[in-house]
Design a protein around this motif. Structure first.
Motif, PDB file in Angstrom:
ATOM      1  N   GLY A  31       0.701  -1.210  -0.152  1.00 38.53           N
ATOM      2  CA  GLY A  31       0.040   0.079   0.149  1.00 38.53           C
ATOM      3  C   GLY A  31       0.832   1.332  -0.051  1.00 38.53           C
ATOM      4  N   PHE A  61      -5.763   0.625   3.633  1.00 41.23           N
ATOM      5  CA  PHE A  61      -7.102   0.290   4.655  1.00 41.23           C
ATOM      6  C   PHE A  61      -7.171  -1.272   5.077  1.00 41.23           C
ATOM      7  N   TYR A  98      -6.456   1.606  -0.743  1.00 37.34           N
ATOM      8  CA  TYR A  98      -7.233   0.143  -0.372  1.00 37.34           C
ATOM      9  C   TYR A  98      -6.439  -0.624   0.423  1.00 37.34           C
ATOM     10  N   LEU A 156     -12.804   4.992  -1.344  1.00 37.07           N
ATOM     11  CA  LEU A 156     -12.708   4.116  -0.204  1.00 37.07           C
ATOM     12  C   LEU A 156     -13.915   4.375   0.795  1.00 37.07           C
ATOM     13  N   PRO A 174      -9.395   8.757  -4.502  1.00 34.40           N
ATOM     14  CA  PRO A 174      -9.091   7.605  -3.581  1.00 34.40           C
ATOM     15  C   PRO A 174      -9.927   7.740  -2.278  1.00 34.40           C
ATOM     16  N   VAL A 210      -5.417   4.858  -5.783  1.00 31.80           N
ATOM     17  CA  VAL A 210      -6.709   4.250  -5.293  1.00 31.80           C
ATOM     18  C   VAL A 210      -6.290   2.907  -4.411  1.00 31.80           C
ATOM     19  N   LEU A 211      -5.483   2.122  -5.428  1.00 35.41           N
ATOM     20  CA  LEU A 211      -5.311   0.762  -5.168  1.00 35.41           C
ATOM     21  C   LEU A 211      -4.476   0.838  -3.743  1.00 35.41           C
ATOM     22  N   SER A 255     -16.961   2.526  -0.276  1.00 33.54           N
ATOM     23  CA  SER A 255     -16.463   0.889  -0.070  1.00 33.54           C
ATOM     24  C   SER A 255     -16.394   0.222   1.073  1.00 33.54           C
ATOM     25  N   VAL A 256     -15.693   1.167   2.225  1.00 39.55           N
ATOM     26  CA  VAL A 256     -15.800   0.853   3.309  1.00 39.55           C
ATOM     27  C   VAL A 256     -17.108   0.525   3.971  1.00 39.55           C
TER      28      VAL A 256
END
Lengths: 247, 157
Positions: A29, A216, A213, A66, A62, A209-210, A69-70
């Motif tokens: 990350g 996270f 994630y 996220l 990002p 972005v990746l 998504s979370v």
């Protein structure tokens, strides 16, 4: 598949495997995020219209992705809590809710900082910004509800229902810019189409972005481990782990 | 799956479906209030109330911007390519304000059908590109005889 799912029911198993995976999430990350951010902030070309101020996109997109998504992950874990009564799902929701809150705040904050020079205002009550603010309050609500109920099991169920109720907001955030007139522009990344920017811009954006994630993922693992240790502090394997450092 | 779990799962799915329908109906009923601005077609059709603070949004028409030499007064037309509305505004415009650029203006519609704005915000789209690419696209569109100068991008606002 089912066997893996049932194994997830064991906090001890998850604790062991996540201590092995977490450092990889962190290194991967950090690598992606730093590459994406440095590339995006220092080397990507400027925008013809906004000049350099568009570069906040490399942080704003990002965090905004996220943040949503979370919440979807939390709601999925909520279903698992309600249907399978799996402790680990509740541990997940409890561990990531504060992370989601901070990420949503960052998305709103970077959006405001971006809005001032481009739109001419920090804030406007359009559908996208308002639904994102509701998401921030939903995260706050999940944390507060969890703290308000002492009994672990009732808290888990109440929180699971709240995450499910709130998940209705996610498609509203996503499609607000298409369903209604908003000041906010449509999405930068779409799953079905090529991004409407050149590769020198979207590749660093995708890397950030990746990267975020993965970070996270690391945060979720570490926070879940802490939560598991607190909950299982009376069990024998935790006592062994504390004295020998092995699971 | 265990029957009890199956039952719980159905309850959860019903809960979600019911909630979605409730929220969908509410937002559908409130859609006019959720819309941030009226577009020029709605204003021309008389859907926007007169002398009430509203927002109007659209594209600044090419060649319509007239700046007052004495003051900060600006007049321009906002269009959605089927109708257009005259707008007047006194004040500092955002950096992104330009002909062919999307804007959202806050103000009142007077009874002559002019929109008197007290705030103008700029709107931008999701097409980001380096200046060289934008220049090249603009040249290409000019040599094709396209009327939309500066219209390097599809007209979204």
């Amino acid at each position: 598949m089912w066997q893996f799912f049932h194994k997830l029911g064991s906090p001890k198993w998850f604790f062991g495997i996540s201590t092995r995976f977490a450092p990889w999430f962190l290194t991967g990350g950090m690598l992606l995020l730093v590459t994406g951010a440095v590339w995006g902030l220092a080397f990507a070309p400027t925008d013809y219209l906004q000049g350099d101020s568009y570069r906040i996109i490399f942080i704003h997109v990002p965090t905004a992705m996220l943040a949503q998504s979370v919440y979807i992950m939390m709601a999925s874990a909520g279903v698992v809590t309600l249907v399978w009564r799996m402790k680990l799902a509740d541990v997940f929701v409890k561990a990531v809710a504060p992370v989601g809150l901070v990420i949503t705040f960052l998305a709103l904050f970077t959006g405001a900082v971006w809005g001032k020079p481009t739109w001419g205002t920090w804030w406007i009550w359009d559908a996208r910004l308002t639904s994102m603010l509701i998401l921030l309050f939903l995260y706050g609500g999940v944390i507060a509800l969890d703290r308000a109920i002492n009994d672990e099991k009732s808290a888990a169920r109440a929180v699971a229902v709240l995450t499910l109720v709130g998940v209705v907001n996610i498609p509203i955030i996503k499609y607000s810019v298409e369903w209604w007139n908003t000041l906010h522009q449509p999405a930068t990344f779409k799953l079905t189409e090529k991004p409407s920017m050149p590769a020198e811009m979207w590749v660093p954006l995708l890397l950030s972005v990746l990267g975020l994630y993965l970070i996270f993922g690391w945060l979720a693992c570490v926070r879940m481990q802490t939560e598991i240790l607190c909950r299982e502090q009376r069990s024998r394997w935790v006592k062994e782990f504390v004295t020998t450092g092995r699971v | 799956m265990h029957p009890i779990r199956k039952k719980r799962l159905t309850i959860v799915l019903f809960l979600l479906a019911g909630l979605s329908i409730a929220v969908a109906l509410t937002t559908y009923a409130l859609r006019q209030n959720i819309n941030l601005f009226y577009d020029p077609s709605q204003i021309s059709a008389g859907e926007a109330p007169v002398d009430v603070r509203i927002r109007a949004g659209g594209m600044v028409e090419q060649g319509s911007v007239v700046r007052d030499t004495e003051s900060l007064k600006v007049e321009f037309r906002v269009t959605d390519f089927s109708h257009s509305v005259p707008v007047e505004y006194v004040g500092i415009l955002p950096d992104l304000f330009a002909e062919g650029q999307g804007i959202v203006a806050m103000g009142r519609l007077n009874n002559q059908g002019r929109f008197v704005a007290d705030q103008v915000l700029a709107k931008h789209d999701e097409n980001y590109m380096p200046p060289e690419v934008a220049d090249a696209l603009e040249k290409a569109s000019k040599s094709n005889g396209s009327a939309t100068a500066g219209g390097a991008k599809p007209a979204t606002y």
